[in-house]
Enzyme design. Structure first.
Site, PDB file in Angstrom:
ATOM      1  N   HIS A  85      25.198-117.848 -51.875  1.00  0.00           N
ATOM      2  CA  HIS A  85      26.310-117.540 -52.675  1.00  0.00           C
ATOM      3  C   HIS A  85      25.934-117.860 -54.237  1.00  0.00           C
ATOM      4  O   HIS A  85      26.330-117.312 -55.422  1.00  0.00           O
ATOM      5  CB  HIS A  85      27.585-118.482 -52.384  1.00  0.00           C
ATOM      6  CG  HIS A  85      28.767-118.524 -53.482  1.00  0.00           C
ATOM      7  ND1 HIS A  85      30.033-117.839 -52.878  1.00  0.00           N
ATOM      8  CD2 HIS A  85      28.868-118.988 -54.370  1.00  0.00           C
ATOM      9  CE1 HIS A  85      30.706-118.186 -53.818  1.00  0.00           C
ATOM     10  NE2 HIS A  85      30.304-118.689 -54.890  1.00  0.00           N
ATOM     11  N   GLU A  86      25.334-119.147 -54.411  1.00  0.00           N
ATOM     12  CA  GLU A  86      24.946-119.717 -55.694  1.00  0.00           C
ATOM     13  C   GLU A  86      23.771-118.817 -56.286  1.00  0.00           C
ATOM     14  O   GLU A  86      23.697-118.592 -57.636  1.00  0.00           O
ATOM     15  CB  GLU A  86      24.690-121.023 -55.626  1.00  0.00           C
ATOM     16  CG  GLU A  86      25.698-121.994 -55.235  1.00  0.00           C
ATOM     17  CD  GLU A  86      26.796-122.052 -55.953  1.00  0.00           C
ATOM     18  OE1 GLU A  86      26.581-121.785 -57.440  1.00  0.00           O
ATOM     19  OE2 GLU A  86      28.063-122.324 -55.560  1.00  0.00           O
ATOM     20  N   HIS A  89      25.083-115.792 -58.000  1.00  0.00           N
ATOM     21  CA  HIS A  89      25.511-116.303 -59.760  1.00  0.00           C
ATOM     22  C   HIS A  89      24.267-116.155 -60.432  1.00  0.00           C
ATOM     23  O   HIS A  89      24.143-115.766 -61.589  1.00  0.00           O
ATOM     24  CB  HIS A  89      26.192-117.444 -59.613  1.00  0.00           C
ATOM     25  CG  HIS A  89      27.589-117.580 -59.029  1.00  0.00           C
ATOM     26  ND1 HIS A  89      28.595-116.962 -59.654  1.00  0.00           N
ATOM     27  CD2 HIS A  89      28.142-118.403 -57.990  1.00  0.00           C
ATOM     28  CE1 HIS A  89      29.550-117.127 -58.841  1.00  0.00           C
ATOM     29  NE2 HIS A  89      29.381-118.190 -58.046  1.00  0.00           N
TER      30      HIS A  89
END
Length: 388
Positions: A85-86, A89
């Protein structure tokens, strides 16, 4: 739960700080991956909950060892999902010219530390959208694995849990509460029409409302006897509340510092202390008389270091008499020096890194001023009061 922590050139310490007490465990696409000590708490809690609650309820006929094995694997893959998920980003940030300095897994999930804040609404919007999109995609992939006919029951059980938890993670982060992804999406949507500061203010208010909703929900859960859920809701709500307020204050600081240089906030009439004198003499003649926190140290006409009150206090009364200023000072290095025409935001970041709360402003090898954190605060306060 996840959040961003832009490490801007203008950043100051905020109330939510996870940069201490962490260890590096890997490096992915050049980004250091850290574990904060608090991660061990939530990892152990999730393993225990899955192994003694979730999996036994789903598969009551299986032995405890099987449930504990599934709990460990599922918990590990859950945090791998947060890391992905990170990284989502980080990948989008890179496309917009922003590098990610590190990713840290901690008790509330993960945080990607960017080199600076996005400069426009488009970058903010797509960077924020990347995380939930990754989590929802992972939910779909794990669900597909769970329903495949050739997947064993244990693997299917783990995949089913990971599909559910990634779906919840993706949807939770879409809540329009700053600084969560949904709050950043809201800020990105409002940025162009309202400006960054006002858009951040609105997103922060939404974040505060959601935080208090979680806190009150946690209190209600405690009153009902569900202590674990209640405490968890309160902790998450409190974290969002503090992070939202700190993020908005950071934006206000950025706006206040815009266009200012070191020269605008420094003190140009600087008292110096010779390196040959004793620390005791400097304490009596300077620190005790003026109450200032530091003085540049000179040898003849040249500046050779900085003597701070902290350096004086480390010495006993007898040691101050026997120690020269040169022996106690901080030597002149780039970490405590700035050019007077450097943006004030850049100098503040350097000041925080040096841990001195002051910098020597030098130009052409000559001392032209002293920048202190108190001086910056006074400058900003006067500008605010005068409406500048």
């Amino acid at each position: 739960m996840k959040a961003h922590d832009p490490v801007r050139e203008a950043s100051l310490p905020v109330s939510v700080n996870i940069r201490t007490d962490r260890i590096q465990i890997a490096r992915v696409i050049g980004i250091p991956i850290y574990l904060h000590f608090s991660w061990l708490i939530i990892f152990g809690l999730i393993v225990w909950t899955l192994s003694t609650g979730y999996f036994p309820a789903q598969y009551p006929d299986l032995p405890a060892s099987s449930n504990w094995a599934k709990g460990l694997v599922a918990s590990f893959l859950f945090f791998v999902s947060i890391l992905i998920h990170e990284l989502g980003h980080a990948a989008v940030a890179l496309r917009h010219g922003l590098s990610t300095q590190s990713i840290t897994l901690f008790i509330f999930g993960g945080v990607a530390q960017l080199e600076k804040d996005p400069k426009d609404a488009r970058a903010e919007f797509w960077m924020a959208a990347a995380g939930p999109l990754v989590s929802l995609t992972l939910a779909g992939l794990f669900y597909t694995c769970a329903v495949l006919p050739f997947v064993g029951s244990s693997a299917a059980a783990i995949a089913e849990y990971l599909a559910l938890i990634n779906l919840m993670l993706g949807l939770f982060n879409l809540v329009p509460a700053f600084p969560m992804d949904g709050g950043r999406l809201l800020r990105g949507a409002l940025w162009e029409s309202m400006g960054k500061a006002r858009a951040t203010r609105i997103a922060s208010i939404a974040g505060a409302f959601f935080a208090y909703f979680l806190i009150f929900s946690g209190v209600f859960s405690l009153l009902r006897g569900d202590s674990l859920v209640g405490v968890w809701y309160i902790l998450i709500g409190w974290f969002i509340k503090d992070a939202s307020a700190a993020s908005y204050q950071q934006v206000r600081l950025d706006e206040a510092l815009r266009g200012l240089t070191v020269r605008d906030a420094m003190v140009d009439a600087v008292v110096t202390v010779p390196c040959s004198g004793s620390v005791a003499e400097a304490a009596r003649e300077l620190f005790m008389r003026t109450g200032y926190g530091s003085y540049p140290v000179t040898r003849g006409e040249a500046v050779v270091g900085l003597l701070c009150l902290k350096d004086v206090l480390r010495l006993s009364t007898e040691e101050r008499e026997a120690t020269s200023v040169q022996g106690a000072m901080r030597p002149l290095t780039d970490s405590i020096v700035t050019d007077p025409d450097v943006p004030l935001a850049v100098a503040i970041a350097r000041m925080a890194q040096a841990g001195t709360a002051r910098l020597l402003a030098m130009h052409g090898g000559q001392l032209v001023g002293l920048l202190t954190m108190n001086g910056v605060i006074r400058r900003l306060k006067v500008r605010e009061e005068l409406g500048a």
